[in-house]
Every structure is written in C-alpha cells, then in structure tokens.
Design a protein around this motif. Structure first.
Motif, PDB file in Angstrom:
ATOM      1  N   ILE A  25      -2.136 -12.709  11.184  1.00 56.44           N
ATOM      2  CA  ILE A  25      -2.083 -11.951  10.536  1.00 56.44           C
ATOM      3  C   ILE A  25      -2.788 -12.234   9.512  1.00 56.44           C
ATOM      4  O   ILE A  25      -3.103 -13.573   9.433  1.00 56.44           O
ATOM      5  N   ALA A  26      -2.742 -11.983   8.586  1.00 61.46           N
ATOM      6  CA  ALA A  26      -3.155 -12.195   6.886  1.00 61.46           C
ATOM      7  C   ALA A  26      -1.986 -11.180   6.405  1.00 61.46           C
ATOM      8  O   ALA A  26      -1.835 -10.094   6.324  1.00 61.46           O
ATOM      9  N   LEU A  27      -1.250 -12.127   5.377  1.00 62.15           N
ATOM     10  CA  LEU A  27      -0.060 -11.555   4.144  1.00 62.15           C
ATOM     11  C   LEU A  27      -0.722 -11.232   3.323  1.00 62.15           C
ATOM     12  O   LEU A  27      -1.152 -12.651   2.241  1.00 62.15           O
ATOM     13  N   VAL A  28      -0.939 -10.517   2.845  1.00 66.30           N
ATOM     14  CA  VAL A  28      -1.603 -10.246   1.213  1.00 66.30           C
ATOM     15  C   VAL A  28      -0.498  -9.863  -0.038  1.00 66.30           C
ATOM     16  O   VAL A  28       0.381  -8.454   0.097  1.00 66.30           O
ATOM     17  N   ASN A  29      -0.881 -10.621  -1.044  1.00 66.62           N
ATOM     18  CA  ASN A  29       1.004 -10.258  -2.164  1.00 66.62           C
ATOM     19  C   ASN A  29      -0.009  -9.585  -2.986  1.00 66.62           C
ATOM     20  O   ASN A  29      -0.831 -10.459  -3.603  1.00 66.62           O
ATOM     21  N   LEU A  30      -0.189  -8.760  -3.063  1.00 64.94           N
ATOM     22  CA  LEU A  30      -0.866  -7.601  -4.306  1.00 64.94           C
ATOM     23  C   LEU A  30      -1.050  -8.419  -5.442  1.00 64.94           C
ATOM     24  O   LEU A  30      -1.762  -8.073  -7.020  1.00 64.94           O
ATOM     25  N   ALA A  31       0.346  -8.410  -5.853  1.00 65.49           N
ATOM     26  CA  ALA A  31       1.463  -9.498  -7.342  1.00 65.49           C
ATOM     27  C   ALA A  31       0.204 -10.595  -7.661  1.00 65.49           C
ATOM     28  O   ALA A  31       0.348 -10.950  -8.890  1.00 65.49           O
ATOM     29  N   GLN A  32      -0.488 -11.089  -6.805  1.00 59.75           N
ATOM     30  CA  GLN A  32      -0.961 -12.117  -7.312  1.00 59.75           C
ATOM     31  C   GLN A  32      -2.673 -12.688  -7.332  1.00 59.75           C
ATOM     32  O   GLN A  32      -2.639 -13.017  -7.648  1.00 59.75           O
ATOM     33  N   ILE A  84      -3.392 -14.534  -0.840  1.00 57.77           N
ATOM     34  CA  ILE A  84      -3.397 -14.322   1.371  1.00 57.77           C
ATOM     35  C   ILE A  84      -3.307 -15.655   1.586  1.00 57.77           C
ATOM     36  O   ILE A  84      -3.713 -16.734   1.618  1.00 57.77           O
ATOM     37  N   THR A  85      -2.331 -15.843   3.126  1.00 56.23           N
ATOM     38  CA  THR A  85      -1.699 -16.136   3.810  1.00 56.23           C
ATOM     39  C   THR A  85      -2.426 -16.140   5.282  1.00 56.23           C
ATOM     40  O   THR A  85      -1.985 -15.041   5.586  1.00 56.23           O
ATOM     41  N   GLY A  86      -2.638 -17.494   6.081  1.00 57.70           N
ATOM     42  CA  GLY A  86      -2.885 -16.397   7.266  1.00 57.70           C
ATOM     43  C   GLY A  86      -4.580 -16.875   7.495  1.00 57.70           C
ATOM     44  O   GLY A  86      -5.151 -16.281   7.338  1.00 57.70           O
ATOM     45  N   LYS A  87      -4.488 -16.341   9.019  1.00 57.49           N
ATOM     46  CA  LYS A  87      -6.206 -16.659   9.283  1.00 57.49           C
ATOM     47  C   LYS A  87      -7.037 -14.907  10.565  1.00 57.49           C
ATOM     48  O   LYS A  87      -8.026 -15.517  10.287  1.00 57.49           O
ATOM     49  N   ASN A  88      -6.125 -13.821   9.950  1.00 62.15           N
ATOM     50  CA  ASN A  88      -6.458 -12.528  10.158  1.00 62.15           C
ATOM     51  C   ASN A  88      -6.971 -12.557  12.035  1.00 62.15           C
ATOM     52  O   ASN A  88      -7.686 -12.252  12.096  1.00 62.15           O
ATOM     53  N   LYS A  89      -6.789 -13.735  12.980  1.00 65.27           N
ATOM     54  CA  LYS A  89      -7.540 -13.350  14.292  1.00 65.27           C
ATOM     55  C   LYS A  89      -7.166 -12.376  14.566  1.00 65.27           C
ATOM     56  O   LYS A  89      -8.188 -12.405  15.169  1.00 65.27           O
ATOM     57  N   LYS A  90      -5.983 -11.683  14.562  1.00 67.15           N
ATOM     58  CA  LYS A  90      -5.647 -10.476  15.221  1.00 67.15           C
ATOM     59  C   LYS A  90      -6.723  -9.089  14.930  1.00 67.15           C
ATOM     60  O   LYS A  90      -6.022  -7.787  14.464  1.00 67.15           O
ATOM     61  N   TRP A 105      -0.305  -7.493   5.784  1.00 70.61           N
ATOM     62  CA  TRP A 105       0.485  -7.071   6.412  1.00 70.61           C
ATOM     63  C   TRP A 105       1.030  -7.482   4.758  1.00 70.61           C
ATOM     64  O   TRP A 105       0.469  -7.954   4.125  1.00 70.61           O
ATOM     65  N   VAL A 106       0.733  -6.099   3.311  1.00 74.93           N
ATOM     66  CA  VAL A 106       0.741  -6.359   2.776  1.00 74.93           C
ATOM     67  C   VAL A 106       1.790  -6.274   1.394  1.00 74.93           C
ATOM     68  O   VAL A 106       2.901  -4.933   2.080  1.00 74.93           O
ATOM     69  N   VAL A 107       2.099  -7.033   0.816  1.00 72.40           N
ATOM     70  CA  VAL A 107       3.323  -7.265  -0.492  1.00 72.40           C
ATOM     71  C   VAL A 107       3.342  -6.766  -2.101  1.00 72.40           C
ATOM     72  O   VAL A 107       2.016  -6.871  -2.016  1.00 72.40           O
ATOM     73  N   LYS A 142      -6.911  -4.144  11.779  1.00 73.32           N
ATOM     74  CA  LYS A 142      -6.789  -2.727  12.910  1.00 73.32           C
ATOM     75  C   LYS A 142      -5.717  -2.336  12.266  1.00 73.32           C
ATOM     76  O   LYS A 142      -5.006  -1.171  13.258  1.00 73.32           O
ATOM     77  N   PHE A 143      -4.514  -2.727  11.826  1.00 67.56           N
ATOM     78  CA  PHE A 143      -3.880  -3.251  11.884  1.00 67.56           C
ATOM     79  C   PHE A 143      -2.944  -3.032   9.935  1.00 67.56           C
ATOM     80  O   PHE A 143      -3.586  -4.496  10.119  1.00 67.56           O
ATOM     81  N   LEU A 144      -2.405  -2.458   9.776  1.00 70.80           N
ATOM     82  CA  LEU A 144      -2.022  -2.722   8.491  1.00 70.80           C
ATOM     83  C   LEU A 144      -0.956  -1.890   8.218  1.00 70.80           C
ATOM     84  O   LEU A 144      -0.311  -1.361   8.090  1.00 70.80           O
ATOM     85  N   ILE A 145       0.434  -3.093   7.805  1.00 73.87           N
ATOM     86  CA  ILE A 145       1.271  -2.619   7.014  1.00 73.87           C
ATOM     87  C   ILE A 145       1.505  -2.886   6.086  1.00 73.87           C
ATOM     88  O   ILE A 145       1.613  -3.952   5.162  1.00 73.87           O
ATOM     89  N   VAL A 146       2.026  -1.440   4.949  1.00 69.61           N
ATOM     90  CA  VAL A 146       2.373  -2.163   3.388  1.00 69.61           C
ATOM     91  C   VAL A 146       3.768  -2.539   3.177  1.00 69.61           C
ATOM     92  O   VAL A 146       4.774  -0.840   3.496  1.00 69.61           O
ATOM     93  N   SER A 147       4.514  -2.837   2.824  1.00 68.57           N
ATOM     94  CA  SER A 147       5.792  -3.239   2.552  1.00 68.57           C
ATOM     95  C   SER A 147       6.010  -3.434   1.045  1.00 68.57           C
ATOM     96  O   SER A 147       5.918  -4.317   0.667  1.00 68.57           O
ATOM     97  N   PHE A 148       5.999  -1.722   0.509  1.00 67.29           N
ATOM     98  CA  PHE A 148       6.010  -1.723  -1.083  1.00 67.29           C
ATOM     99  C   PHE A 148       6.197  -0.717  -1.919  1.00 67.29           C
ATOM    100  O   PHE A 148       5.952   0.331  -1.029  1.00 67.29           O
ATOM    101  N   LEU A 149       6.764  -0.409  -2.820  1.00 63.83           N
ATOM    102  CA  LEU A 149       7.568   1.244  -2.952  1.00 63.83           C
ATOM    103  C   LEU A 149       6.162   1.868  -3.891  1.00 63.83           C
ATOM    104  O   LEU A 149       6.008   3.274  -3.264  1.00 63.83           O
ATOM    105  N   ASN A 150       5.503   1.507  -4.435  1.00 67.76           N
ATOM    106  CA  ASN A 150       4.072   2.116  -5.280  1.00 67.76           C
ATOM    107  C   ASN A 150       2.704   2.250  -3.804  1.00 67.76           C
ATOM    108  O   ASN A 150       2.348   1.312  -3.821  1.00 67.76           O
TER     109      ASN A 150
END
Length: 165
Positions: A85-92, A43-49, A53-55, A107-115
């Motif tokens: 934002i918070a960038l989350v890499n589920l593989a890690q 996980i990176t970013g401070k997620n202030k808003k 974003w999940v990858v 409050k806002f969630l973007i999921v960018s992967f196929l599974n």
C-alpha cells in the motif's frame, strides 16, 4: 577492507535510498550516476498493489500508534503489508487529488478523513464507489472508526468487495 572502500550494487543503493536517490544510468567511467528522485513527504509504503490509503493527520507524520495498529490489522486481514500500500498523510504534503492520482496511480483508494472537498467527485462516507479506473471508499478518520464496531464492519465488507476476499 577499509570502510571507505565499500562497494554497493545499484540494487542496494536503490533499496537504501529509495525515497531520496535512484540510479538512472551509467556514466562514461562506468560508475552509476545518481540523481534525486522526487518523492513527496507524507507518503510511506511501496504501493506494490496500487492500494492507496489517504489520511489527514496534522499531529502525526502519518498516524497515531493506535490508528497505525488498526491500519496494520486491516491490511494484514486483507493479506497485504505496508509494501503493498501507499499511506498518504495530506497534512504533511498538501498533495492535490490529481497529483496523488498521477504519482501513485491507485486501483484502490480509501480516504479516511472528514473533509471530502479534496475529492473531485462527491463521496458519501462508508459507500464503495467505482470511479474511472479505480475503486474508492471513504470513511471518517481512523480515530473515529477505531472505536466503532459497526463502522469497522462496514470497512471490512467494502474491502472484501474491493479485493475479492
């Protein structure tokens, strides 16, 4: 002043070690007591808003350089930066959806992967969905979207709607 005698404020310590240490309270000798803070890896970013974003990128700590460039351009166009934002890499980190929701409170969630089985509610790709307490948008991996103008355009339209741009 000797190097061993440098004094840092509580705010400086928190900024330097925000993903490893936090100041919790002052001990009797008026020096701050330091305790470990549990921050998941991947996980990176401070997620202030509360924009998450999940990858799922097994080959990278977060994203490839090209994908990170795309992400940077997108969040800059949304008048945000990595602190927002918070960038989350589920593989890690193998974080479950419930863990993500409890820890990051999106409050806002973007999921960018196929599974998409990771999500508790079925989500069609490139469809903005209002969930309980947050808005969700799912896409294919950034690597796929990066080279497709139509998919990037759909993402931009969803972001405009999500953020009121």
């Amino acid at each position: 002043m000797e190097f061993e005698n440098i004094q840092l404020t509580a705010q400086q310590l928190e900024e330097l070690y925000s993903s490893h240490l936090v100041i919790t309270e002052k001990a009797n000798n008026s020096k701050p007591e330091v305790k470990a803070k549990t921050i998941s890896s991947g996980i990176t970013g401070k997620n202030k808003k509360h924009f998450v974003w999940v990858v799922d990128e097994a080959a990278y700590p977060f994203l490839s350089d090209a994908d990170f460039q795309l992400l940077s351009e997108v969040i800059t166009a949304c008048k945000m930066n990595m602190d927002d934002i918070a960038l989350v890499n589920l593989a890690q980190n193998n974080m479950s959806f419930d863990e993500l929701q409890n820890q990051l409170q999106p409050k806002f969630l973007i999921v960018s992967f196929l599974n998409k089985s990771w999500l508790p509610v079925h989500a069609n790709s490139y469809t903005l969905q209002q969930q309980q307490g947050y808005q969700q948008y799912t896409t294919e991996a950034l690597e796929i979207m990066r080279n497709d103008k139509v998919k990037k355009s759909k993402l931009w339209l969803a972001l405009k709607q999500m953020l009121g741009l």
